[in-house]
Design a protein around this motif. Sequence first.
Motif, PDB file in Angstrom:
ATOM      1  N   ARG A   9       3.901   7.258  -4.566  1.00  0.00           N
ATOM      2  CA  ARG A   9       3.086   6.121  -5.096  1.00  0.00           C
ATOM      3  C   ARG A   9       2.285   5.710  -5.708  1.00  0.00           C
ATOM      4  NH1 ARG A   9       3.879   6.031   0.726  1.00  0.00           N
ATOM      5  NH2 ARG A   9       1.576   4.855   1.089  1.00  0.00           N
ATOM      6  N   LYS A  10       2.869   5.368  -6.936  1.00  0.00           N
ATOM      7  CA  LYS A  10       1.432   4.919  -8.244  1.00  0.00           C
ATOM      8  C   LYS A  10       0.774   4.112  -7.428  1.00  0.00           C
ATOM      9  CE  LYS A  10       3.853   5.842 -11.115  1.00  0.00           C
ATOM     10  NZ  LYS A  10       5.142   5.408 -12.656  1.00  0.00           N
ATOM     11  N   MET A  11      -0.656   3.953  -8.062  1.00  0.00           N
ATOM     12  CA  MET A  11      -1.863   2.598  -8.142  1.00  0.00           C
ATOM     13  C   MET A  11      -1.975   1.270  -8.653  1.00  0.00           C
ATOM     14  SD  MET A  11      -3.121   2.287  -4.595  1.00  0.00           S
ATOM     15  CE  MET A  11      -1.388   3.233  -3.845  1.00  0.00           C
ATOM     16  N   THR A  12      -1.045   0.714  -8.945  1.00  0.00           N
ATOM     17  CA  THR A  12      -1.065  -0.468  -9.864  1.00  0.00           C
ATOM     18  C   THR A  12      -2.576  -1.062 -10.601  1.00  0.00           C
ATOM     19  OG1 THR A  12      -0.749  -2.206  -8.348  1.00  0.00           O
ATOM     20  CG2 THR A  12       1.267  -0.536  -9.383  1.00  0.00           C
ATOM     21  N   LYS A  13      -3.539  -0.523  -9.491  1.00  0.00           N
ATOM     22  CA  LYS A  13      -5.122  -1.743  -9.940  1.00  0.00           C
ATOM     23  C   LYS A  13      -5.724  -0.290 -10.669  1.00  0.00           C
ATOM     24  CE  LYS A  13      -6.176  -1.595  -5.294  1.00  0.00           C
ATOM     25  NZ  LYS A  13      -6.831  -2.964  -3.634  1.00  0.00           N
ATOM     26  N   GLU A  14      -6.782  -0.788 -11.103  1.00  0.00           N
ATOM     27  CA  GLU A  14      -7.676   0.109 -11.472  1.00  0.00           C
ATOM     28  C   GLU A  14      -8.593   0.403 -10.755  1.00  0.00           C
ATOM     29  OE1 GLU A  14      -7.659   1.800 -15.010  1.00  0.00           O
ATOM     30  OE2 GLU A  14      -5.830   0.967 -15.722  1.00  0.00           O
ATOM     31  N   GLY A  15      -9.407   1.620 -10.445  1.00  0.00           N
ATOM     32  CA  GLY A  15      -9.456   2.731  -9.238  1.00  0.00           C
ATOM     33  C   GLY A  15      -9.877   3.631  -9.802  1.00  0.00           C
ATOM     34  N   LYS A  16     -10.449   4.727  -8.704  1.00  0.00           N
ATOM     35  CA  LYS A  16     -10.691   5.651  -8.774  1.00  0.00           C
ATOM     36  C   LYS A  16      -9.382   6.750  -7.829  1.00  0.00           C
ATOM     37  CE  LYS A  16     -16.234   6.319  -8.820  1.00  0.00           C
ATOM     38  NZ  LYS A  16     -16.904   7.769  -9.007  1.00  0.00           N
ATOM     39  N   MET A  17      -8.510   5.728  -7.074  1.00  0.00           N
ATOM     40  CA  MET A  17      -7.667   6.087  -5.955  1.00  0.00           C
ATOM     41  C   MET A  17      -6.401   6.168  -7.079  1.00  0.00           C
ATOM     42  SD  MET A  17      -5.796   5.752  -2.402  1.00  0.00           S
ATOM     43  CE  MET A  17      -6.214   3.961  -2.331  1.00  0.00           C
ATOM     44  N   LYS A  18      -5.852   7.395  -7.477  1.00  0.00           N
ATOM     45  CA  LYS A  18      -4.628   7.253  -8.494  1.00  0.00           C
ATOM     46  C   LYS A  18      -2.650   6.913  -7.586  1.00  0.00           C
ATOM     47  CE  LYS A  18      -7.149   6.829 -11.857  1.00  0.00           C
ATOM     48  NZ  LYS A  18      -7.479   5.629 -12.568  1.00  0.00           N
ATOM     49  N   GLN A  73      -2.755  21.066  -3.497  1.00  0.00           N
ATOM     50  CA  GLN A  73      -2.794  20.649  -4.497  1.00  0.00           C
ATOM     51  C   GLN A  73      -2.192  20.623  -5.712  1.00  0.00           C
ATOM     52  OE1 GLN A  73      -6.922  19.266  -4.964  1.00  0.00           O
ATOM     53  NE2 GLN A  73      -7.370  20.462  -6.771  1.00  0.00           N
ATOM     54  N   GLN A  74      -1.950  21.633  -6.138  1.00  0.00           N
ATOM     55  CA  GLN A  74      -1.092  21.589  -7.219  1.00  0.00           C
ATOM     56  C   GLN A  74       0.117  21.171  -6.899  1.00  0.00           C
ATOM     57  OE1 GLN A  74      -2.852  23.952  -9.646  1.00  0.00           O
ATOM     58  NE2 GLN A  74      -1.054  22.118 -11.238  1.00  0.00           N
ATOM     59  N   ILE A  75       0.657  21.849  -6.361  1.00  0.00           N
ATOM     60  CA  ILE A  75       2.183  20.438  -5.891  1.00  0.00           C
ATOM     61  C   ILE A  75       2.379  19.575  -6.283  1.00  0.00           C
ATOM     62  CG2 ILE A  75       4.184  20.002  -3.772  1.00  0.00           C
ATOM     63  CD1 ILE A  75       3.774  22.912  -3.732  1.00  0.00           C
ATOM     64  N   VAL A  76       1.010  18.232  -5.495  1.00  0.00           N
ATOM     65  CA  VAL A  76       0.696  16.914  -5.298  1.00  0.00           C
ATOM     66  C   VAL A  76       0.525  16.471  -6.952  1.00  0.00           C
ATOM     67  CG1 VAL A  76      -0.336  14.749  -4.568  1.00  0.00           C
ATOM     68  CG2 VAL A  76       0.604  16.786  -2.683  1.00  0.00           C
ATOM     69  N   LEU A  77      -0.509  16.890  -8.145  1.00  0.00           N
ATOM     70  CA  LEU A  77      -0.934  16.509  -8.797  1.00  0.00           C
ATOM     71  C   LEU A  77      -0.193  16.988  -9.772  1.00  0.00           C
ATOM     72  CD1 LEU A  77      -4.712  18.217  -8.642  1.00  0.00           C
ATOM     73  CD2 LEU A  77      -3.409  15.553  -8.609  1.00  0.00           C
ATOM     74  N   ASP A  78       1.039  17.975  -9.855  1.00  0.00           N
ATOM     75  CA  ASP A  78       1.839  18.505 -10.631  1.00  0.00           C
ATOM     76  C   ASP A  78       3.342  17.185 -10.009  1.00  0.00           C
ATOM     77  OD1 ASP A  78       1.530  20.823 -11.672  1.00  0.00           O
ATOM     78  OD2 ASP A  78       2.509  21.939 -10.302  1.00  0.00           O
ATOM     79  N   ALA A  79       3.729  16.302  -8.940  1.00  0.00           N
ATOM     80  CA  ALA A  79       4.423  15.584  -8.650  1.00  0.00           C
ATOM     81  C   ALA A  79       4.188  13.998  -9.394  1.00  0.00           C
ATOM     82  CB  ALA A  79       4.386  16.139  -7.500  1.00  0.00           C
ATOM     83  N   TYR A  80       2.090  14.273  -9.326  1.00  0.00           N
ATOM     84  CA  TYR A  80       1.724  13.056  -9.992  1.00  0.00           C
ATOM     85  C   TYR A  80       2.031  12.341 -11.951  1.00  0.00           C
ATOM     86  CZ  TYR A  80      -1.350   9.723 -11.060  1.00  0.00           C
ATOM     87  OH  TYR A  80      -2.879   8.663 -11.624  1.00  0.00           O
ATOM     88  N   GLU A  81       1.618  14.048 -12.059  1.00  0.00           N
ATOM     89  CA  GLU A  81       1.643  13.927 -13.123  1.00  0.00           C
ATOM     90  C   GLU A  81       3.390  13.716 -13.540  1.00  0.00           C
ATOM     91  OE1 GLU A  81      -0.551  13.812 -16.033  1.00  0.00           O
ATOM     92  OE2 GLU A  81      -1.957  14.595 -13.861  1.00  0.00           O
ATOM     93  N   LYS A  82       4.182  13.671 -13.129  1.00  0.00           N
ATOM     94  CA  LYS A  82       5.911  13.722 -13.536  1.00  0.00           C
ATOM     95  C   LYS A  82       5.713  12.630 -12.715  1.00  0.00           C
ATOM     96  CE  LYS A  82      10.425  14.898 -12.169  1.00  0.00           C
ATOM     97  NZ  LYS A  82      11.129  15.847 -11.292  1.00  0.00           N
ATOM     98  N   ALA A  83       5.175  11.704 -12.047  1.00  0.00           N
ATOM     99  CA  ALA A  83       5.571  10.562 -12.128  1.00  0.00           C
ATOM    100  C   ALA A  83       5.074   8.901 -12.394  1.00  0.00           C
ATOM    101  CB  ALA A  83       5.233   9.787 -10.268  1.00  0.00           C
TER     102      ALA A  83
END
Length: 90
Positions: A9-18, A73-83
Amino acid sequence: MNITDVRVRKMTKEGKMKAVVSITIDGEFVVHDIKVVEGEKGLFIAMPSRKAADGEYRDIAHPINSETRSSIQQIVLDAYEKALLEPDEV
């Protein structure tokens, strides 16, 4: 241990949590509220945590060793980059 599903679930507002992520392990166990955070050295994950009475945050669930943490971490960050490539939901 196999991570069989990752939901981002991507964050829509700016900030450190993505993003906030849920992972399913072996199709049988889910961990919610893993955070994708932008740090000084790039993206990293923060495991689900709770604020203790002393004001410190303590992980509720976390990997026991660094190899497992790195793998998650690698699996989660890969999924985030894809999202990030997918259009935002309306």
